[in-house]
Design a protein around this motif. Structure first.
Motif, PDB file in Angstrom:
ATOM      1  N   VAL A  41     -13.941   6.180  14.035  1.00 31.50           N
ATOM      2  CA  VAL A  41     -13.886   7.337  13.168  1.00 31.50           C
ATOM      3  C   VAL A  41     -12.509   7.365  12.500  1.00 31.50           C
ATOM      4  CG1 VAL A  41     -14.008   9.844  13.038  1.00 31.50           C
ATOM      5  CG2 VAL A  41     -15.481   8.593  14.632  1.00 31.50           C
ATOM      6  N   VAL A  42     -12.489   7.273  11.179  1.00 30.28           N
ATOM      7  CA  VAL A  42     -11.232   7.208  10.448  1.00 30.28           C
ATOM      8  C   VAL A  42     -10.665   8.617  10.347  1.00 30.28           C
ATOM      9  CG1 VAL A  42     -10.112   6.525   8.310  1.00 30.28           C
ATOM     10  CG2 VAL A  42     -12.063   5.220   9.158  1.00 30.28           C
ATOM     11  N   ALA A  43      -9.669   8.899  11.158  1.00 33.52           N
ATOM     12  CA  ALA A  43      -9.028  10.215  11.127  1.00 33.52           C
ATOM     13  C   ALA A  43      -7.716  10.182  10.372  1.00 33.52           C
ATOM     14  CB  ALA A  43      -8.810  10.726  12.548  1.00 33.52           C
ATOM     15  N   GLN A  44      -7.033   9.037  10.384  1.00 35.94           N
ATOM     16  CA  GLN A  44      -5.760   8.937   9.697  1.00 35.94           C
ATOM     17  C   GLN A  44      -5.512   7.494   9.279  1.00 35.94           C
ATOM     18  OE1 GLN A  44      -2.926  10.333  12.594  1.00 35.94           O
ATOM     19  NE2 GLN A  44      -2.917   8.406  13.733  1.00 35.94           N
ATOM     20  N   THR A  45      -4.722   7.362   8.257  1.00 37.03           N
ATOM     21  CA  THR A  45      -4.352   6.054   7.727  1.00 37.03           C
ATOM     22  C   THR A  45      -2.839   5.921   7.794  1.00 37.03           C
ATOM     23  OG1 THR A  45      -6.239   6.105   6.212  1.00 37.03           O
ATOM     24  CG2 THR A  45      -4.515   4.500   5.753  1.00 37.03           C
ATOM     25  N   GLN A  57      -3.662  11.992   6.733  1.00 34.21           N
ATOM     26  CA  GLN A  57      -4.793  12.540   7.470  1.00 34.21           C
ATOM     27  C   GLN A  57      -6.045  12.513   6.605  1.00 34.21           C
ATOM     28  OE1 GLN A  57      -4.377  13.275  10.628  1.00 34.21           O
ATOM     29  NE2 GLN A  57      -2.129  13.150  10.657  1.00 34.21           N
ATOM     30  N   SER A  58      -7.184  12.621   7.258  1.00 34.66           N
ATOM     31  CA  SER A  58      -8.451  12.649   6.537  1.00 34.66           C
ATOM     32  C   SER A  58      -8.591  13.905   5.671  1.00 34.66           C
ATOM     33  CB  SER A  58      -9.616  12.578   7.525  1.00 34.66           C
ATOM     34  OG  SER A  58      -9.546  13.649   8.455  1.00 34.66           O
ATOM     35  N   THR A  59      -7.820  14.928   5.988  1.00 35.34           N
ATOM     36  CA  THR A  59      -7.847  16.158   5.198  1.00 35.34           C
ATOM     37  C   THR A  59      -7.013  16.060   3.925  1.00 35.34           C
ATOM     38  OG1 THR A  59      -5.990  17.025   6.491  1.00 35.34           O
ATOM     39  CG2 THR A  59      -8.219  17.573   7.234  1.00 35.34           C
TER      40      THR A  59
END
Length: 216
Positions: A41-45, A57-59
């Motif tokens: 699950v990609v939550a942050q890069t 962040q994904s937000t």
């Protein structure tokens, strides 16, 4: 006139390449986190650059942190910093040298010295392109080696970021622009070389005097 236009084109390409190197130097996207697991699950890069690393962040929120210690950095990061800063400074020198010797300026009288100055500016642009290739290829080699290394955990694998591609494009512009400037300057020097003058021998007239048209 054609050589002057090509010289201006080469100068424009060199300036674009110089700006591209500065942009690639400042961007934090030299290497980015790679997601190769199927169910991850990609939550942050994670972005890693020469001067800072950023977490996106994904937000959409992004937090960046400048590296605390210079001596604690990896060798490729230290070399990348040094070489990109040197290229940025040399690019400014190449710009000033090329403008001084360009055909469209009157800073120096036309002649061999003027063309030599332009050739020096083009050579500096080419040297800048070669220098900036070192950290770019170094980073790319490390990223590719770690990506295919089974001993490196998937969470620590990285991919090549946008800054590397911008740097390679800037390198191409620097090399092509420098070569164009040098070629145009060499052709200009050949065109401005003085031809061999030939003077016809003066012949005396029937009365023993030289014809007046020989003195015109």
């Amino acid at each position: 006139m054609t050589s002057a236009a090509l010289e201006i084109l080469g100068l424009g390409l060199g300036i674009l390449g110089w700006v591209g190197v500065i942009l690639a130097c400042g961007l934090p996207m030299w290497q980015v986190s790679a997601f190769i697991d199927v169910n991850i699950v990609v939550a942050q890069t994670i972005w890693e650059g020469l001067w800072m690393n950023c977490v996106v962040q994904s937000t959409g929120q992004m937090q960046c942190k400048v590296y605390d210690s210079i001596l604690a950095l990896r060798p490729e990061v230290q070399a990348g910093r040094a070489l990109t800063v040197i290229v940025a400074l040399l690019g400014l020198v190449a710009l000033m040298v090329t403008v001084v010797g360009a055909q469209c300026t009157n800073c120096i009288r036309p002649g061999k010295m003027k063309s030599r100055i332009v050739i020096a500016g083009g050579a500096i642009y080419i040297f800048c392109g070669v220098l900036v290739l070192v950290p770019l290829c170094w980073f790319a080699n490390i990223v590719i080696s770690d990506f295919y290394d089974p001993n490196v955990p998937p969470s620590q694998k990285r991919e090549m970021g946008a800054a590397l591609y911008i740097g390679w494009a800037a390198t191409a512009l620097l090399l092509f622009g420098g070569c164009l400037i040098c070629c145009c300057s060499c052709s200009q020097r050949d065109e401005t070389s003085f031809p061999v003058k030939y003077s016809a021998p003066r012949r005396p007239t029937s009365n023993g005097e030289y014809d007046k048209k020989n003195y015109v």
